[in-house]
Design an enzyme around this catalytic site. Structure first.
Site: not given
Ligand SMILES: [Zn+2]
Length: 229
Positions: A13, A88, A127, A160, A171
């Protein structure tokens, strides 16, 4: 014109927001940026937000709505703007409807980057970061030259905490729970679902394909974007 951009964490995004706003020469406005700007400026709203965050609280809809109302009054928003991550909540969406109506502004064009959960999880959990220099790699499309170590300093790459599978899934679940009612709020408007599980250039091409006719209708045509093949 006014654009709302929605997409889950890992949907790209941020990249699309930059591409769209560079193309249309309009500002991108996110709640995080507004909060940072207001607290840095030490405004009344900024100070209120700062004391809430210092107490470990979440800044509520009312405060964010006030910041938004001020932000879109600035001269750089005259030709339009893109809201990234706002509204939101349904309360924020209703506030925005009313605000735009009061100011005689057009209804927003809603762009929703839709990416299957498995693709998101795959992207984010691939990642890796170098603990020494902070460089980010992605095993899928930007892998290090030697597996597992940083190109620049040979340090052992790590995952991470934010990119661990359970954290990522959590999330995404939180995002979906929050965002689904907001998206339903806009379902009967100018609402465009864009498939986000493709390359950034391809996604942007689809977005410009959706927006060009709308811009032409509104008499604010932009130069044609060079098509990526
Ligand atoms: Zn490194």
């Amino acid at each position: 014109m006014i654009f709302l951009l929605f997409g889950p964490p890992g949907s790209g995004k941020g990249t699309q927001s930059r591409m769209i706003t560079n193309w249309l020469e309009i500002p991108s406005i996110s709640t995080g940026d507004m909060l940072r700007a207001e607290t840095e400026a030490g405004s009344e709203l900024g100070q209120a937000a700062k004391s809430i965050m210092a107490g470990g609280g979440l800044v509520g809809d009312d405060l964010v709505n006030k910041m938004l109302a001020q932000r879109i009054s600035r001269p750089d928003c005259q030709r339009g703007f893109l809201l990234d991550g706002y509204p939101r909540t349904v309360q924020q969406a209703e506030f925005l409807d009313q605000l735009l109506a009061e100011r005689g502004l057009p209804k927003p064009v809603v762009l929703h980057l839709d990416v299957p959960v498995d693709a998101l999880v795959g992207r984010m959990t691939s990642r890796r970061q170098c603990p020494a220099c902070g460089r980010i790699y992605n095993l899928l499309h930007q892998p290090p030259k030697k597996p597992g170590v940083c190109d620049d300093d040979d340090a052992q790459l790590v995952t991470r905490k934010d990119d661990q599978e359970e954290v990522v899934k959590d999330r995404i679940r939180t995002y979906e729970k929050l965002t689904r009612p907001v998206l339903s709020h806009y379902q009967d408007r100018k609402y465009y679902q864009i498939r986000g599980d493709r390359s950034p250039a391809y996604i942007f091409e689809e977005i410009t394909g959706v927006l060009e006719p709308l811009l032409a209708q509104n008499g604010c045509g932009r130069p044609k974007v060079k098509r990526a093949n």
